[in-house]
Write a protein that holds these residues in place. Structure first.
Motif, PDB file in Angstrom:
ATOM      1  N   PHE A 270      19.117  35.817   0.816  1.00 45.60           N
ATOM      2  CA  PHE A 270      18.452  34.515   0.910  1.00 45.60           C
ATOM      3  C   PHE A 270      19.480  33.389   0.945  1.00 45.60           C
ATOM      4  O   PHE A 270      19.278  32.377   1.627  1.00 45.60           O
ATOM      5  CB  PHE A 270      17.492  34.317  -0.263  1.00 45.60           C
ATOM      6  CG  PHE A 270      16.571  33.143  -0.073  1.00 45.60           C
ATOM      7  CD1 PHE A 270      15.437  33.269   0.715  1.00 45.60           C
ATOM      8  CD2 PHE A 270      16.840  31.908  -0.655  1.00 45.60           C
ATOM      9  CE1 PHE A 270      14.578  32.191   0.917  1.00 45.60           C
ATOM     10  CE2 PHE A 270      15.991  30.822  -0.464  1.00 45.60           C
ATOM     11  CZ  PHE A 270      14.859  30.969   0.330  1.00 45.60           C
ATOM     12  N   PHE A 271      20.574  33.558   0.219  1.00 48.92           N
ATOM     13  CA  PHE A 271      21.648  32.565   0.294  1.00 48.92           C
ATOM     14  C   PHE A 271      22.209  32.498   1.714  1.00 48.92           C
ATOM     15  O   PHE A 271      22.455  31.403   2.247  1.00 48.92           O
ATOM     16  CB  PHE A 271      22.744  32.923  -0.700  1.00 48.92           C
ATOM     17  CG  PHE A 271      23.915  31.970  -0.670  1.00 48.92           C
ATOM     18  CD1 PHE A 271      23.799  30.680  -1.148  1.00 48.92           C
ATOM     19  CD2 PHE A 271      25.139  32.379  -0.161  1.00 48.92           C
ATOM     20  CE1 PHE A 271      24.868  29.798  -1.117  1.00 48.92           C
ATOM     21  CE2 PHE A 271      26.216  31.505  -0.126  1.00 48.92           C
ATOM     22  CZ  PHE A 271      26.085  30.203  -0.610  1.00 48.92           C
ATOM     23  N   SER A 272      22.393  33.642   2.333  1.00 51.77           N
ATOM     24  CA  SER A 272      22.874  33.652   3.721  1.00 51.77           C
ATOM     25  C   SER A 272      21.844  33.016   4.655  1.00 51.77           C
ATOM     26  O   SER A 272      22.209  32.388   5.662  1.00 51.77           O
ATOM     27  CB  SER A 272      23.172  35.090   4.171  1.00 51.77           C
ATOM     28  OG  SER A 272      21.976  35.829   4.398  1.00 51.77           O
ATOM     29  N   PHE A 273      20.557  33.171   4.335  1.00 52.44           N
ATOM     30  CA  PHE A 273      19.508  32.585   5.162  1.00 52.44           C
ATOM     31  C   PHE A 273      19.587  31.056   5.164  1.00 52.44           C
ATOM     32  O   PHE A 273      19.300  30.406   6.175  1.00 52.44           O
ATOM     33  CB  PHE A 273      18.144  33.045   4.636  1.00 52.44           C
ATOM     34  CG  PHE A 273      16.972  32.322   5.237  1.00 52.44           C
ATOM     35  CD1 PHE A 273      16.716  32.384   6.600  1.00 52.44           C
ATOM     36  CD2 PHE A 273      16.121  31.563   4.436  1.00 52.44           C
ATOM     37  CE1 PHE A 273      15.634  31.703   7.152  1.00 52.44           C
ATOM     38  CE2 PHE A 273      15.046  30.889   4.969  1.00 52.44           C
ATOM     39  CZ  PHE A 273      14.800  30.956   6.338  1.00 52.44           C
ATOM     40  N   ILE A 274      19.995  30.465   4.047  1.00 56.30           N
ATOM     41  CA  ILE A 274      20.178  29.017   3.999  1.00 56.30           C
ATOM     42  C   ILE A 274      21.240  28.595   5.021  1.00 56.30           C
ATOM     43  O   ILE A 274      21.085  27.584   5.719  1.00 56.30           O
ATOM     44  CB  ILE A 274      20.562  28.568   2.575  1.00 56.30           C
ATOM     45  CG1 ILE A 274      19.410  28.850   1.609  1.00 56.30           C
ATOM     46  CG2 ILE A 274      20.942  27.087   2.550  1.00 56.30           C
ATOM     47  CD1 ILE A 274      19.753  28.572   0.150  1.00 56.30           C
ATOM     48  N   GLY A 275      22.313  29.368   5.105  1.00 60.23           N
ATOM     49  CA  GLY A 275      23.318  29.078   6.123  1.00 60.23           C
ATOM     50  C   GLY A 275      22.787  29.293   7.515  1.00 60.23           C
ATOM     51  O   GLY A 275      23.039  28.489   8.434  1.00 60.23           O
TER      52      GLY A 275
END
Length: 417
Positions: A270-275
């Motif tokens: 999910f953190f990567s999805f923010i990027g």
């Protein structure tokens, strides 16, 4: 998350435990995914999305959206249900030229279907729901949590964290959520396809649209250029941090099991999805603002056609497709947090394997048969007297290259014992 680490040697998928050469190749792959494949995929989607608005009932917005959604859903189901049939008729081993032409046409048609699905669903949510911050936040979080509960959160991942090479073996594969077989269980397989497209796909659209709307409302909403640049900076900042954290996250997930490994992997994804969504939003809006703003249709056609052509030439055009369902943490140990961005590493691996195969063939058929399983299949050979054969392809190949004939004779002698 479309893509896989299957077929990647461990020294390449986990370079942190290998040489600086492997780390350098990983860095090049990450830069390639972030600054070449990622922007090209966004360009294709932006151009195709706008072209659908330009040509599908442009004067009747609700009808345009319903048409896009119908075309997208029906198209998705057809490509899911008949994937084995398509693969049978477009077989690269039987008709190489037919496969190449047909597969690229498949990518263009399926890509248009993917964009229509998202455009229809996304814009209908905009049309019939409120953009109130609290409402959007609650819906977005609810859909994200629901995806996590059914172990489908990884499906929100897209470029630049995914590079799908146009491999002949799995070009038309579209995995479904329950992994039913179309030949053994046709009825359940159709239901599986419907669940994958209608339920998982819809939840992913809600999550993407929700976070995008929140960014629109909170990130310099009064300045279209500034908000676009801000998203680009945030997106690539998060992307760089995410790629840098991969070795640590892999080490962590190697030591976790059960639900905790899934939770940690989902938080990282999910953190990567923010990027991801910031990169998409930033590049998309920069194109709207700077690239032929006075001639939108020409701008749309160029971003659609040129980006797809470049991706085809780069042999990763399937990166534009949003298809299939992938399960959270289904890979063993820490591989569940490794992003499938293999391009340069795959190229070097294939070239090295070709050289090793030619070397084996030059040694003779008998010797070649004795070591093929070690060098190509990478399957451990059971040898008596507790002799160990490493599965690391680099060390095996270097040993053979140093003194190929002696090593082949030595292995042959041990196998006979």
């Amino acid at each position: 998350m479309r893509g896989s680490i299957v077929g990647i040697e461990d020294g390449l998928s986990n370079p942190s435990s290998g040489s600086w050469y492997g780390i350098l190749l990983e860095l090049i792959d990450n830069l390639y995914a972030a600054f070449i494949v990622g922007p090209l995929v966004v360009c294709y989607w932006r151009g195709t999305w706008n072209l659908m608005a330009d040509y599908i009932y442009p004067s009747d917005h609700p009808t345009s959206l319903m048409t896009s959604l119908a075309v997208g859903v029906v198209g998705h189901l057809l490509f899911n249900i008949f994937q084995s049939t398509i693969q049978r008729y477009l077989n690269a081993d039987k008709h190489r030229l037919l496969f190449y032409i047909g597969s690229r046409l498949y990518t263009e048609v399926y890509g248009t279907i993917c964009v229509n699905t998202w455009r229809g669903g996304w814009e209908m949510i905009n049309l019939y729901t409120t953009r109130d911050v609290l409402y959007v936040t609650l819906i977005t979080l609810s859909c994200a949590v629901l995806l996590a509960m059914i172990k489908g959160l990884r499906n929100v991942t897209a470029s630049p964290f995914v590079v799908v090479n146009d491999a002949r073996q799995e070009y038309f594969d579209v995995p479904t959520y329950f992994r039913r077989s179309g030949t053994k269980e046709p009825g359940l397989y159709v239901l599986d396809c419907m669940f994958s497209v209608l339920v998982i796909g819809s939840l992913v659209v809600f999550v993407w649209r929700g976070l995008w709307v929140l960014l629109d409302q909170s990130l310099f909403p009064e300045d279209s250029a500034l908000t676009a640049w801000a998203s680009v900076l945030i997106g690539y900042g998060v992307t760089g941090v995410t790629f840098s954290l991969q070795p640590l996250m892999r080490w962590t997930c190697d030591r976790l099991t059960g639900i905790w490994r899934v939770i940690v992997a989902d938080l990282f994804l999910f953190f990567s999805f923010i990027g991801t969504i910031n990169v998409w939003r930033g590049v998309w809006q920069l194109l709207d603002h700077y690239f032929l703003p006075d001639n939108r249709i020409l701008s749309d056609w160029i971003t659609h056609g040129v980006s797809l052509l470049l991706l085809i030439l780069l042999n990763c055009s399937n990166s534009v497709l949003v298809r299939g369902v992938y399960i959270d943490a289904e890979e063993p140990a820490g591989q569940c947090v490794v992003f499938p961005v293999y391009y340069i590493r795959l190229f070097f691996q294939k070239e090295r394997n070709k050289k090793q195969k030619r070397l084996m063939e030059s040694l003779g058929k008998a010797e070649y048969n004795n070591v093929t399983s070690v060098l190509l299949d990478k399957k451990p050979i059971k040898i008596e007297q507790n002799h160990q054969i490493t599965r690391n392809l680099d060390s095996v190949s270097l040993t053979i290259i140093d003194n190929p004939k002696d090593n082949i004779d030595h292995n042959t002698h041990e196998n006979r014992q």
